[in-house]
Design an enzyme around this catalytic site. Structure first.
Site, PDB file in Angstrom:
ATOM      1  N   ARG A 113       0.864  -1.179   0.000  1.00 47.59           N
ATOM      2  CA  ARG A 113       0.000   0.000   0.000  1.00 47.59           C
ATOM      3  C   ARG A 113       0.906   1.238   0.000  1.00 47.59           C
ATOM      4  NH1 ARG A 113      -2.171  -3.366   4.252  1.00 47.59           N
ATOM      5  NH2 ARG A 113      -4.254  -4.171   3.741  1.00 47.59           N
ATOM      6  N   LYS A 135      -2.055  -1.926   7.982  1.00 53.46           N
ATOM      7  CA  LYS A 135      -3.201  -1.270   8.619  1.00 53.46           C
ATOM      8  C   LYS A 135      -3.287  -1.672  10.089  1.00 53.46           C
ATOM      9  CE  LYS A 135      -6.314  -0.516   4.710  1.00 53.46           C
ATOM     10  NZ  LYS A 135      -7.653  -0.809   4.148  1.00 53.46           N
ATOM     11  N   HIS A 152      -2.003   2.103  -6.120  1.00 51.62           N
ATOM     12  CA  HIS A 152      -2.676   0.865  -5.742  1.00 51.62           C
ATOM     13  C   HIS A 152      -2.795  -0.106  -6.922  1.00 51.62           C
ATOM     14  CE1 HIS A 152      -4.252  -0.273  -1.884  1.00 51.62           C
ATOM     15  NE2 HIS A 152      -5.251  -0.926  -2.430  1.00 51.62           N
ATOM     16  N   ARG A 192      -0.283  -2.798  -6.667  1.00 54.06           N
ATOM     17  CA  ARG A 192      -0.645  -3.804  -5.656  1.00 54.06           C
ATOM     18  C   ARG A 192      -1.627  -4.816  -6.262  1.00 54.06           C
ATOM     19  NH1 ARG A 192      -1.159  -4.720  -0.025  1.00 54.06           N
ATOM     20  NH2 ARG A 192      -3.267  -5.068   0.744  1.00 54.06           N
ATOM     21  N   HIS A 232      -4.147  -8.976   4.027  1.00 53.61           N
ATOM     22  CA  HIS A 232      -5.599  -8.966   4.154  1.00 53.61           C
ATOM     23  C   HIS A 232      -6.020  -9.758   5.384  1.00 53.61           C
ATOM     24  CE1 HIS A 232      -6.318  -8.203  -0.432  1.00 53.61           C
ATOM     25  NE2 HIS A 232      -6.094  -7.089   0.249  1.00 53.61           N
ATOM     26  N   TYR A 282      -9.630 -11.164  -6.507  1.00 49.20           N
ATOM     27  CA  TYR A 282      -8.709 -11.357  -7.625  1.00 49.20           C
ATOM     28  C   TYR A 282      -9.052 -12.604  -8.435  1.00 49.20           C
ATOM     29  CZ  TYR A 282      -6.123  -7.688  -5.365  1.00 49.20           C
ATOM     30  OH  TYR A 282      -5.780  -6.491  -4.802  1.00 49.20           O
TER      31      TYR A 282
END
Length: 298
Positions: free
Chosen positions: A148, A172, A244, A247, A270, A279
């Site tokens: 990110r 995150k 992004h 990514r 994630h 994806y």
């Protein structure tokens, strides 16, 4: 309980219990503030403990006139999370958003670049420019590690474990993960550190930061977006891309070559495999290959 007090407690909950970043917390709180403003504008005096479905429905109907279905769905999700918190803290026994249906939006598939386009973009970088070496290293790192933007700009020299073939990433909610890094990207980072960063007058507090601007400070998110946009123009790439995009391309290209979905989930950081599963929609041929390779009746 007043709305201001509830929001203050909610922010602490999101930070301490959920471990969310400041940006995520502000996003959640912004949804509730919109509801509070609506109540004030319409002279509706009711506390977060006593507000019921009808007032929420009225607010959603009013707001839906100015936002699209995806934003409306996110708004409802934010409100639901807030009232779930009040239930968790025993302030309420029910969630007034339970009967509110979110609009159908479908899943927005992320934009990706072909490998040839990524090579074209990197090859368009002017390495004679003072920032050329740095910008090439930034693109290579974004793509080869699936980072990110926030993870890239906060990457530290002490996070580089090249002998082991990994970098440590602060994701995150300050959650750390180790991501493999290939030899080529290691080479570019070392070249940048040796030839470019070493001659920058590094400002106090940024001694360990990998990517710096010409003033010796950490690059901003906006600067990374600008670099990518300008490079896309130079390379003649007409897609509307952002940092992004690299990514998304990282994950998609791994999946196309048979990488395990859970391994991709770990590398992307994630929390849920459901987030990574998006994806799968980009390359249906992967499913066919899995069937042909592993099914006993192939």
């Amino acid at each position: 309980m007043k709305w201001n007090n509830a929001l203050k407690d909610y922010k602490l909950y999101l930070k301490i219990e959920r471990g969310l970043s400041l940006n995520s917390i502000e996003s959640y709180v912004r949804d509730i503030k919109k509801l509070v403003l609506f109540l004030e504008d319409n002279s509706i005096s009711i506390s977060p403990i006593h507000i019921e479905n009808e007032s929420i429905q009225e607010f959603i109907y009013h707001t839906s006139k100015s936002i699209n279905a995806r934003s409306q769905s996110r708004l409802i999700s934010g409100l639901r999370s807030f009232f779930d918190y009040l239930i968790f803290e025993d302030y309420r026994t029910n969630n007034p958003t339970d009967l509110i249906e979110s609009p159908k939006t479908g899943r927005k598939l992320p934009d990706t670049l072909a490998i040839a386009d990524i090579d074209k973009l990197i090859n368009s970088i002017d390495l004679s420019h003072p920032h050329g070496e740095r910008n090439r290293t930034i693109i290579e790192t974004l793509y080869s590690c699936g980072l990110r933007v926030s993870e890239l700009i906060t990457l530290q020299i002490s996070d580089l474990f090249f002998e082991e073939g990994f970098i440590r990433v602060n994701g995150k909610g300050d959650k750390q993960r180790f991501v493999p890094i290939n030899i080529q990207t290691q080479k570019y980072i070392n070249l940048y550190l040796t030839n470019i960063r070493n001659i920058i007058n590094v400002q106090k507090g940024y001694e360990d930061t990998v990517f710096l601007n010409r003033r010796g400070k950490q690059l901003t998110r906006v600067m990374i977006f600008t670099i990518v946009k300008n490079l896309a123009i130079e390379a003649g790439i007409e897609k509307n891309i952002s940092p992004h995009t690299f990514r998304h391309s990282f994950a998609t290209h791994l999946l196309e070559r048979g990488a395990d979905l859970r391994a991709i989930q770990q590398m992307l950081g994630h929390e849920s495999i459901t987030t990574t599963e998006i994806y799968m929609h980009l390359d249906k041929s992967h499913l066919k290959n899995v069937m042909e390779q592993f099914h006993p009746r192939k």
